[in-house]
Design a protein around this motif. Sequence first.
Motif, PDB file in Angstrom:
ATOM      1  N   LEU A 132       0.830  -1.094  -0.041  1.00  0.00           N
ATOM      2  CA  LEU A 132       0.122   0.041  -0.015  1.00  0.00           C
ATOM      3  C   LEU A 132       0.905   1.309  -0.031  1.00  0.00           C
ATOM      4  N   TYR A 133       1.662   1.177   0.726  1.00  0.00           N
ATOM      5  CA  TYR A 133       2.651   2.476   0.978  1.00  0.00           C
ATOM      6  C   TYR A 133       3.494   2.844  -0.548  1.00  0.00           C
ATOM      7  N   PHE A 134       3.977   1.601  -1.085  1.00  0.00           N
ATOM      8  CA  PHE A 134       4.570   1.763  -2.558  1.00  0.00           C
ATOM      9  C   PHE A 134       3.729   2.195  -3.512  1.00  0.00           C
ATOM     10  N   ALA A 138       3.713   5.587  -5.556  1.00  0.00           N
ATOM     11  CA  ALA A 138       3.741   5.601  -6.974  1.00  0.00           C
ATOM     12  C   ALA A 138       2.749   6.530  -7.444  1.00  0.00           C
ATOM     13  N   ILE A 139       1.502   6.917  -6.831  1.00  0.00           N
ATOM     14  CA  ILE A 139       0.733   7.744  -7.215  1.00  0.00           C
ATOM     15  C   ILE A 139       1.245   9.113  -7.125  1.00  0.00           C
ATOM     16  N   ASP A 140       1.631   9.177  -5.947  1.00  0.00           N
ATOM     17  CA  ASP A 140       2.349  10.739  -5.640  1.00  0.00           C
ATOM     18  C   ASP A 140       3.435  11.085  -6.429  1.00  0.00           C
ATOM     19  N   ILE A 141       4.366  10.045  -6.796  1.00  0.00           N
ATOM     20  CA  ILE A 141       5.492  10.491  -7.615  1.00  0.00           C
ATOM     21  C   ILE A 141       5.159  10.609  -8.867  1.00  0.00           C
ATOM     22  N   ASP A 189      -6.553   2.436  -9.221  1.00  0.00           N
ATOM     23  CA  ASP A 189      -7.563   1.132  -9.230  1.00  0.00           C
ATOM     24  C   ASP A 189      -6.792   0.400  -8.444  1.00  0.00           C
ATOM     25  N   GLN A 190      -5.563   0.256  -8.645  1.00  0.00           N
ATOM     26  CA  GLN A 190      -4.561  -0.845  -7.646  1.00  0.00           C
ATOM     27  C   GLN A 190      -4.741  -0.572  -6.213  1.00  0.00           C
ATOM     28  N   GLN A 191      -4.840   0.977  -5.987  1.00  0.00           N
ATOM     29  CA  GLN A 191      -4.947   1.234  -4.447  1.00  0.00           C
ATOM     30  C   GLN A 191      -6.148   0.744  -4.038  1.00  0.00           C
ATOM     31  N   LEU A 194      -5.791  -3.077  -3.159  1.00  0.00           N
ATOM     32  CA  LEU A 194      -4.901  -3.209  -2.094  1.00  0.00           C
ATOM     33  C   LEU A 194      -5.771  -2.773  -0.679  1.00  0.00           C
ATOM     34  N   THR A 195      -6.030  -1.896  -0.650  1.00  0.00           N
ATOM     35  CA  THR A 195      -7.133  -1.357   0.554  1.00  0.00           C
ATOM     36  C   THR A 195      -7.982  -2.292   0.943  1.00  0.00           C
ATOM     37  N   THR A 196      -8.838  -2.937  -0.210  1.00  0.00           N
ATOM     38  CA  THR A 196      -9.834  -3.987   0.269  1.00  0.00           C
ATOM     39  C   THR A 196      -9.022  -5.074   0.822  1.00  0.00           C
ATOM     40  N   THR A 197      -8.223  -5.521   0.191  1.00  0.00           N
ATOM     41  CA  THR A 197      -7.458  -6.895   0.491  1.00  0.00           C
ATOM     42  C   THR A 197      -6.958  -6.583   2.094  1.00  0.00           C
TER      43      THR A 197
END
Length: 410
Positions: A132-134, A138-141, A189-191, A194-197
């Motif tokens: 989740l952090y990465f 990645a979104i921020d970068i 979308d991946q975020q 990952l949040t749901t998981t």
Amino acid sequence: MKKYKIIIGMLILLISSVASAQNRLNKYLEIAAENNPELKARFDEYMAALEVAPQVKALPDPQVAFGYFIQPVETRVGPQQFKLSASQMFPWFGTLKAKENVAIQTAKAKYELFEESKSKLFNTVRNNYFNLYFNYKAIDITMENLDILHIFRKLAIIKVEAGLVSSLDEYRISIEINDLENQLALLKDQQHVLTTTFNNLLNVDEKSLVDVPNLLWSDDFPLNKEAALDSIIQKNHQLLGIDLQQEALQYKKEVASLMGKPSFKIGLDYTVVGKGENNMAGTDAFMFPSVGVTIPLYRNKYKAMVQEVAYLESAKANEKVDKTNMLETLFENNWKDYRDAVRRLSLYEKQLELARKSLTLLETDYSTGNKNFEEILRMERKVLKYNLELEKARADKQASVSFINYLMGK
């Protein structure tokens, strides 16, 4: 002096932020331990195993029988009308205690299975947190690089309108922006996935927000390689569980041997006698004690039971060797990943700094002259790559530390 105080203040804030991030992750681990349904299932299995010991250490249920004489048996004192008898079986000395020891060791093995499941869950939670952090970084970068590209596009448009460069520069940067915007949409979308998981691991509302740090800590693993491997051999819950299963088998062999010994039955009979021929009151007669012995004549059955346990002991010994070898292989591979992450972390910090400096110089050259715009885009892609690789190295390093801790039973 003032500058020194500012630097110290920023360092303290950074350390405080890292400590706070670790505390947040620990809080999530506590929630997972309390709520995760699989972990609850393992604990219930352990509690169920604890209930076996009181069952096996108890004596067999006493037998009570009632007999009624349809045709009373005449005796000197009168006819026998009915008969009550009670008896209790007693196994050979030490049999019940050995059975209890088997149940206790089996329950302890179940507890190690519970601890293994908890360690595995914690490792999974930590890994999902690092993912989740990465993804968050990645979104921020990516958004940061999009902002840079938009600035470059404005600069290119100005130069195109001034007739200094062709429209090709604008087209190239538009292509880069479109690619990054598509990548950004995928990351968002991946975020969500990952949040749901992550929330499902904690068994909380899948839409709950996950508090992710702005900068992941980069603590080194505190032990050297040899000490870590020794700790795994001594504390890994899978190996401890096998040890307890081996102890249970030793007691089970003792039970099998003791079952080949005689067992005893002690009882009493109570007979009610009616009135005799002279209309005299009958006399109740006690017959005490009645003693019986069960002799295990068919010895092959009990020899087979002992031999069965001997084979199981040999199987468990081989299983432990195999599990130890597997854990050592996993550790060696993960230690390699840990060392690689440490190297990559140092490398990409340097590479990112150099790439940013190079991009600044190229931007200045392009602004003041007609330098190749393609080189700017190439360097911008390197800045994006090294930035992402740096954060990936941070996440991978902590994931490796987490897995080693899992192997050590933490």
